[in-house]
Scaffold this motif. Structure first.
Motif: not given
Length: 654
Positions: A630-654
């Motif tokens: 599992q440690r080896i598997s986890c290590f090789f899974r880290k050899f990737c390229f991750r793309v994150y979508r950035v958004r502002p957090v929506k604040i909901h009013s009561n």
């Protein structure tokens, strides 16, 4: 008695032969791997040093013009990349409307923009194969084994099909070696027959026999200045492409000048005459290339030519600027300083593995013999072996004197390296059992290592950049006008020309009103290298704030991505918690992706982050230890390229 036909036949170079089937398979594989395509990304210079700029000129799109092409102090010649990369890009520009209409295929997409120029360069790389083949056949050497080894090198599969200036340098160097090898062989044969006829002439007893011998000597072809125009032009073009070509050109040019020196018919007068003619023949191409650069970078205009008001300020000499820039240690420090033994200890084994090590051991033996005065055991100075040996040693020795050393700088020496040592990996009839086993082991090691390195550099190294660029291009075209912000960190830069963004520098004209205008940019690429995580999120905050302001003020819709290696995932998510108003969503994942800027650490057996991300899919307890698999598997899974979508957090009013 030698007849005229015998002499001409002796200096003829025609010798048609068949190439081995394995070699043709390797050639086909070279083109197939280019078509796949190879998504590996060796170095930013493969895009930004040549094709990025030429694509901007030909396709009229936004590109990233690097500091090397800054008109204020340009250090790159534009003629060579335009001649090599211009044809495939013009092909795309001219044929794309018809291909879209009749075949519904858009050539201005990342795949074709990447593959078509590479295919053209791949075709030009056959120049290296041809030069090696011709040199071997000229001197009666086994070309079959050498061609197979050369064509199976990962340097050929990967580097020789990319738009590096070093790739062009390798082609020029191979052609130069072939020209000099032909001239040396022709001069040797002509000088031999000339001396033979002179000796017979002196020994002749009758006037009739002397007249016949004299007529035969007049039919000997000229050889002293053979190919001088091609030689000087090739040297000039090579130097303007990369001034380091001086180190590669020095041995062949010296051997061309030195041909026949010491014989009865060639003396130091011929040596100096050749130098003079070589320099004179090099003046026109030098002036032509200076003129081309001066016009391109805006130093020389038609108004200057018409008014004949020309001064030194109207000319730019890019190789001179290159030398001025690299002579400043502060500039080299910005690009990275390396120990001067890096080429010898690291780059030669990395590029040439088995053959490189053989060369190091052989050259070490030659140095030992030289110090012991055993000159008879060294290659003869005027032989093809001497030419190839000096063409191998001299460039590496000269380039090792500079503190900035990258592996690709020495790829041109592959041709002399294979010529000298390629036959050492194949068994001969005279080899004993132990020597045969050793050669087989070395040959299998050569093929195995080159397969692994082709996969690594061709598909794994920075392998997430191209597929991300391809997806990004589709999104931009599908949602025209939406502002796109992309931040890349701890990875190479996105090649801008692949996105085909409309030019924001060109002046457009409205056909109806005649009004001239420039397009406002809608795609913004931010390249922050290996910026610390806290500083990176400050940049993310700034970009997001600006995008939100444009949204609320001008109704400009936007999307915002942050792309980084997966090895930084924990740091990014942990830092993001400090910005409660920023939401990071994992959007895309590209595998494999290897980058030295952010190498992953091997997880411990209690790595809770590894458990959460990869092994807690069924709500299992997180208190369990990871086993070794599992440690080896986890290590090789880290050899990737991750793309994150950035958004502002929506604040909901009561």
């Amino acid at each position: 008695m030698f007849l005229k036909s015998d002499i001409l036949k002796a200096i003829s170079f025609r010798n048609p032969v068949k190439l081995p089937f394995t070699y043709w398979v390797l050639i086909g594989l070279r083109f197939a791997l280019t078509l796949v395509p190879q998504q590996g990304y060796i170095h930013p210079d493969e895009f930004f040093q040549n094709i990025e700029v030429i694509a901007g000129d030909v396709l009229t799109v936004d590109v990233a013009r690097t500091w090397e092409f800054n008109p204020k102090f340009p250090i790159r010649n534009i003629f060579i990349p335009k001649m090599i990369l211009g044809p495939p890009l013009h092909f795309i520009q001219l044929t794309n409307p018809y291909v879209k209409q009749y075949f519904n295929i858009d050539l201005k997409t990342p795949y074709y923009l990447l593959v078509i120029p590479r295919l053209f360069i791949c075709f030009l790389s056959l120049i290296n194969d041809f030069c090696l083949y011709r040199i071997c056949t000229l001197y009666g050497q086994n070309f079959r084994n050498r061609l197979k080894l050369f064509a199976s090198s990962y340097v050929v599969f990967v580097y020789c099909c990319r738009s590096f200036s070093n790739t062009f340098e390798m082609m020029f160097f191979s052609l130069l070696l072939l020209l000099v090898a032909e001239c040396m062989l022709k001069s040797d044969k002509v000088i031999y027959h000339n001396e033979f006829l002179r000796e017979k002439y002196e020994q002749a007893k009758s006037a009739v026999e002397r007249v016949k011998l004299f007529k035969l000597s007049t039919h000997l072809p000229e050889h002293s200045l053979n190919r001088v125009l091609f030689l000087s032009t090739l040297v000039v073009i090579g130097i303007f492409n990369r001034p380091t070509f001086v180190g590669f050109a020095f041995p062949p040019v010296f051997f061309w000048l030195y041909r026949g020196l010491g014989s009865k018919v060639v003396g130091f007068k011929d040596f100096h005459y050749r130098i003079f003619v070589l320099i004179v023949c090099g003046i026109p191409p030098v002036l032509m290339l200076i003129l081309f650069d001066s016009v391109y970078y805006g130093y020389l205009t038609m108004a200057d030519i018409e008014s004949l008001k020309l001064s030194w300020d109207n000319w730019v000499v890019t190789p001179l600027n290159f030398l001025r820039y690299n002579s400043d240690m502060r500039n080299l420090t910005q690009h990275g300083l390396h120990p001067r033994w890096l080429h010898l200890a690291v780059n030669i084994p990395l590029l040439f593995n088995v053959l490189g090590l053989l060369a190091v051991f052989t050259v070490t033996g030659y140095i030992y013999r030289f110090t012991r005065g055993q000159y008879s055991k060294l290659p003869r100075i005027q032989s093809i072996t001497g030419l190839m040996m000096f063409s191998l040693i001299t460039p590496i020795a000269l380039l090792s004197m500079f503190p900035h050393q990258e592996a690709r700088f020495i790829i041109p020496v592959l041709v002399p390296l294979v010529y000298l040592f390629g036959n050492h990996l194949h068994v001969n009839e005279s080899d004993g059992p132990y020597r045969s086993k050793l050669k087989n082991l070395l040959r299998y090691s050569w093929y195995t290592l080159n397969i692994l390195l082709t996969i690594f550099f061709g598909f794994v190294h920075q392998g997430g950049i191209y597929p991300f660029t391809d997806n990004l291009h589709r999104e931009i075209k599908a949602t025209y006008g939406v502002h796109t912000h992309v931040i890349t960190t701890h990875s190479y830069s996105i090649p801008t020309f692949l996105l085909q963004l409309e030019s924001t520098t060109k002046v457009w004209k409205d056909k109806r009103t005649g009004h001239k205008y420039r397009l406002a940019p809608s795609t913004f690429l931010y390249k922050y290298g290996s910026m610390p995580m806290d500083d990176l999120f400050m940049k993310i905050d700034e970009v997001l704030t600006e995008a939100e302001m444009m949204l609320h003020k001008y109704k400009k819709q936007y999307r915002f991505y942050v792309a980084s290696p997966c090895s930084l995932e924990r740091q990014i998510l942990d830092t993001a918690k400090n910005y409660y108003y920023i939401e990071l969503m994992e959007d895309f994942l590209y595998y494999p992706h290897f980058c030295t800027e952010a190498l992953p650490s091997f997880p411990s057996h209690r790595d809770q982050f590894c458990l959460e991300k990869n092994f807690n899919r069924n709500n299992e307890s997180l208190s369990l230890d990871l086993n070794f698999y599992q440690r080896i598997s986890c290590f090789f899974r880290k050899f990737c390229f991750r793309v994150y979508r950035v958004r502002p957090v929506k604040i909901h009013s009561n």
